[in-house]
Design a protein around this motif. Structure first.
Motif, mmCIF file in Angstrom:
data_model
loop_
_atom_site.group_PDB
_atom_site.id
_atom_site.type_symbol
_atom_site.label_atom_id
_atom_site.label_comp_id
_atom_site.label_asym_id
_atom_site.label_seq_id
_atom_site.Cartn_x
_atom_site.Cartn_y
_atom_site.Cartn_z
ATOM 1 N N TRP A 5 0.843 -1.201 0.000
ATOM 2 C CA TRP A 5 0.000 0.000 0.000
ATOM 3 C C TRP A 5 0.877 1.250 0.000
ATOM 4 N N ALA A 6 1.875 1.275 0.883
ATOM 5 C CA ALA A 6 2.770 2.431 0.971
ATOM 6 C C ALA A 6 3.592 2.588 -0.309
ATOM 7 N N LYS A 7 4.081 1.493 -0.865
ATOM 8 C CA LYS A 7 4.854 1.556 -2.108
ATOM 9 C C LYS A 7 4.003 2.109 -3.253
ATOM 10 N N GLY A 8 2.759 1.632 -3.350
ATOM 11 C CA GLY A 8 1.878 2.104 -4.413
ATOM 12 C C GLY A 8 1.603 3.593 -4.303
ATOM 13 N N LEU A 9 1.365 4.063 -3.073
ATOM 14 C CA LEU A 9 1.111 5.490 -2.869
ATOM 15 C C LEU A 9 2.339 6.317 -3.236
ATOM 16 N N ALA A 10 3.508 5.850 -2.815
ATOM 17 C CA ALA A 10 4.739 6.592 -3.089
ATOM 18 C C ALA A 10 4.998 6.701 -4.582
ATOM 19 N N ILE A 11 4.765 5.605 -5.301
ATOM 20 C CA ILE A 11 4.971 5.629 -6.750
ATOM 21 C C ILE A 11 3.952 6.550 -7.423
ATOM 22 N N GLY A 12 2.688 6.417 -7.013
ATOM 23 C CA GLY A 12 1.644 7.235 -7.620
ATOM 24 C C GLY A 12 1.830 8.718 -7.368
ATOM 25 N N LEU A 13 2.338 9.067 -6.192
ATOM 26 C CA LEU A 13 2.541 10.465 -5.836
ATOM 27 C C LEU A 13 3.918 10.985 -6.232
ATOM 28 N N LYS A 14 4.765 10.076 -6.767
ATOM 29 C CA LYS A 14 6.130 10.426 -7.197
ATOM 30 C C LYS A 14 6.935 11.038 -6.042
ATOM 31 N N LEU A 15 6.899 10.350 -4.893
ATOM 32 C CA LEU A 15 7.595 10.835 -3.705
ATOM 33 C C LEU A 15 9.007 10.273 -3.621
ATOM 34 N N ASP A 16 9.889 11.052 -3.039
ATOM 35 C CA ASP A 16 11.291 10.657 -2.889
ATOM 36 C C ASP A 16 11.468 9.902 -1.570
ATOM 37 N N VAL A 17 11.135 8.622 -1.585
ATOM 38 C CA VAL A 17 11.257 7.767 -0.401
ATOM 39 C C VAL A 17 11.738 6.385 -0.800
ATOM 40 N N VAL A 18 12.293 5.687 0.183
ATOM 41 C CA VAL A 18 12.632 4.274 0.036
ATOM 42 C C VAL A 18 11.819 3.509 1.065
ATOM 43 N N ILE A 19 11.051 2.516 0.623
ATOM 44 C CA ILE A 19 10.164 1.757 1.505
ATOM 45 C C ILE A 19 10.609 0.310 1.522
ATOM 46 N N SER A 20 10.796 -0.240 2.722
ATOM 47 C CA SER A 20 11.289 -1.613 2.837
ATOM 48 C C SER A 20 10.817 -2.232 4.141
ATOM 49 N N GLU A 21 11.043 -3.532 4.282
ATOM 50 C CA GLU A 21 10.814 -4.227 5.543
ATOM 51 C C GLU A 21 12.172 -4.529 6.155
ATOM 52 N N PRO A 22 12.562 -3.821 7.203
ATOM 53 C CA PRO A 22 13.891 -4.009 7.785
ATOM 54 C C PRO A 22 13.999 -5.315 8.565
ATOM 55 N N ASP A 23 15.218 -5.687 8.881
ATOM 56 C CA ASP A 23 15.514 -6.910 9.633
ATOM 57 C C ASP A 23 15.284 -6.649 11.123
ATOM 58 N N VAL A 24 14.004 -6.471 11.483
ATOM 59 C CA VAL A 24 13.609 -6.109 12.852
ATOM 60 C C VAL A 24 12.624 -7.138 13.370
ATOM 61 N N TRP A 25 12.850 -7.600 14.610
ATOM 62 C CA TRP A 25 12.066 -8.700 15.200
ATOM 63 C C TRP A 25 11.627 -8.318 16.610
ATOM 64 N N PRO A 26 10.394 -7.798 16.748
ATOM 65 C CA PRO A 26 9.939 -7.322 18.057
ATOM 66 C C PRO A 26 9.776 -8.439 19.092
ATOM 67 N N LEU A 27 10.107 -8.110 20.323
ATOM 68 C CA LEU A 27 9.937 -8.993 21.471
ATOM 69 C C LEU A 27 9.282 -8.161 22.565
ATOM 70 N N ALA A 28 8.115 -8.585 23.038
ATOM 71 C CA ALA A 28 7.383 -7.819 24.046
ATOM 72 C C ALA A 28 7.630 -8.397 25.438
ATOM 73 N N ILE A 29 7.857 -7.510 26.390
ATOM 74 C CA ILE A 29 7.972 -7.877 27.805
ATOM 75 C C ILE A 29 6.834 -7.161 28.521
ATOM 76 N N GLN A 30 5.847 -7.938 28.983
ATOM 77 C CA GLN A 30 4.609 -7.354 29.500
ATOM 78 C C GLN A 30 4.297 -7.844 30.908
ATOM 79 N N GLY A 31 3.738 -6.941 31.702
ATOM 80 C CA GLY A 31 3.350 -7.290 33.064
ATOM 81 C C GLY A 31 3.895 -6.279 34.056
ATOM 82 N N PRO A 32 3.365 -6.233 35.277
ATOM 83 C CA PRO A 32 3.774 -5.231 36.267
ATOM 84 C C PRO A 32 5.244 -5.323 36.687
#
Length: 314
Positions: A90-117
């Motif tokens: 969706w973001a890539k399509g919008l950027a191309i259609g609007l001719k925006l100067d951006v680079v869109i990618s999925e980075p090598d990021v792996w979330p880990l949640a620590i939850q609780g009091p």
């Protein structure tokens, strides 16, 4: 061992959640802010580097595309931490259609949640006292294995918690083992987002409470929609029209009788006392704290008022 035992543990101790499926859409470049702002009705004009914003993403009809957490690294660098739908294309399509100067990618990021009091106490042992300086929905960077890793004070629970956005797949096992071993004295257990906790907190789920057939105005996200602001965004005209005419359905919390209902096992329909269908239950579960079945429901006007009585049927 059960959703109920997991619920009590989450709200009394601390859990570690592998939420690596929570992908990041990285948007970088001179037009990064322009693109992200065009994707959401929430104004980003006052967003500061190091902060997280919960934002609705809308389509041309005002329907929900996603409800990510936006992390701002700089005016030219953002992460969209997305929920259960695609945003990268969706973001890539919008950027191309609007001719925006951006680079869109999925980075090598792996979330880990620590939850609780006890999450803060555990992470202080691992990363130091700087953890306690983090404000809610803000992030900072912490050293790990010679790298700089982003940790945010956030999470998909009503309990206090943090999310570690681990950059580098190869560090995953080391990070897990480090936290796991440090968590022994805090009764750390593996877990995942808990349905009881989510519904009690009123946290929405993409695909349940929201789809592209519901707008942010209908699901209680109006405060994140600056419709009279100067910024333009996808679906602005549709949302302004809907607000002017008034919504005809909205999300409400419900409490209902009967034996403990199975979580996510059935679809219940809502009816008025005279038999008119007025909506449906989007999520439901038995709350051991309230000793009642609870749920979230999409209810038609005028039956959504607090205290209104409705009938539930399969």
């Amino acid at each position: 061992t059960s959703i109920e035992e997991d619920y009590w543990h989450l709200n009394s101790a601390v859990q570690i959640w592998d939420v690596g499926v929570q992908r990041q859409v990285e948007i970088k470049g001179p037009d990064a802010l322009k693109l992200v702002q065009f994707m959401t009705p929430r104004s980003l004009i006052n967003m500061k580097t190091g902060s997280c914003y919960y934002i609705p993403l809308t389509d041309e009809s005002g329907g929900m595309i996603n409800d990510p957490v936006l992390l701002k690294h700089s005016d030219e660098h953002f992460w969209l931490s997305i929920a259960d739908s695609d945003v990268l294309l969706w973001a890539k399509g919008l950027a191309i259609g609007l001719k925006l100067d951006v680079v869109i990618s999925e980075p090598d990021v792996w979330p880990l949640a620590i939850q609780g009091p006890l999450a803060a106490s555990l992470l202080v042992d691992v990363f130091g006292k700087k953890i306690k300086d983090l404000k809610f929905f803000h992030f900072s960077h912490f050293e790990f294995e010679g790298t700089s890793q982003l940790i945010a004070r956030s999470g998909y629970s009503k309990a206090s918690g943090y999310e570690i956005y681990l950059e580098g797949f190869k560090y995953g096992k080391k990070l897990w083992d480090l936290i796991w071993n440090a968590g022994t004295k805090y009764n750390l257990l593996p877990g995942c987002p808990n349905l009881i906790d989510r519904i009690e907190a009123g946290l929405l789920s993409f695909g349940n409470e929201m789809t592209n057939q519901t707008s942010p105005l209908e699901i209680g996200l109006e405060k994140y929609c600056q419709l009279d602001g100067k910024h333009d965004f996808i679906g602005k005209a549709a949302l302004k029209k809907q607000k002017a005419e008034g919504i005809t359905k909205c999300i409400r919390g419900i409490i209902f009788d009967g034996p403990p209902c199975p979580p996510c096992a059935q679809i219940w329909h809502l009816y008025s006392n005279n038999g008119i269908k007025i909506g449906s239950v989007t999520s439901a579960v038995f709350s051991p704290r309230l000793k009642k079945n609870i749920g979230l429901a999409l209810i038609q006007e005028p039956f959504w008022n607090d205290g209104a009585e409705v009938k539930i049927a399969v």
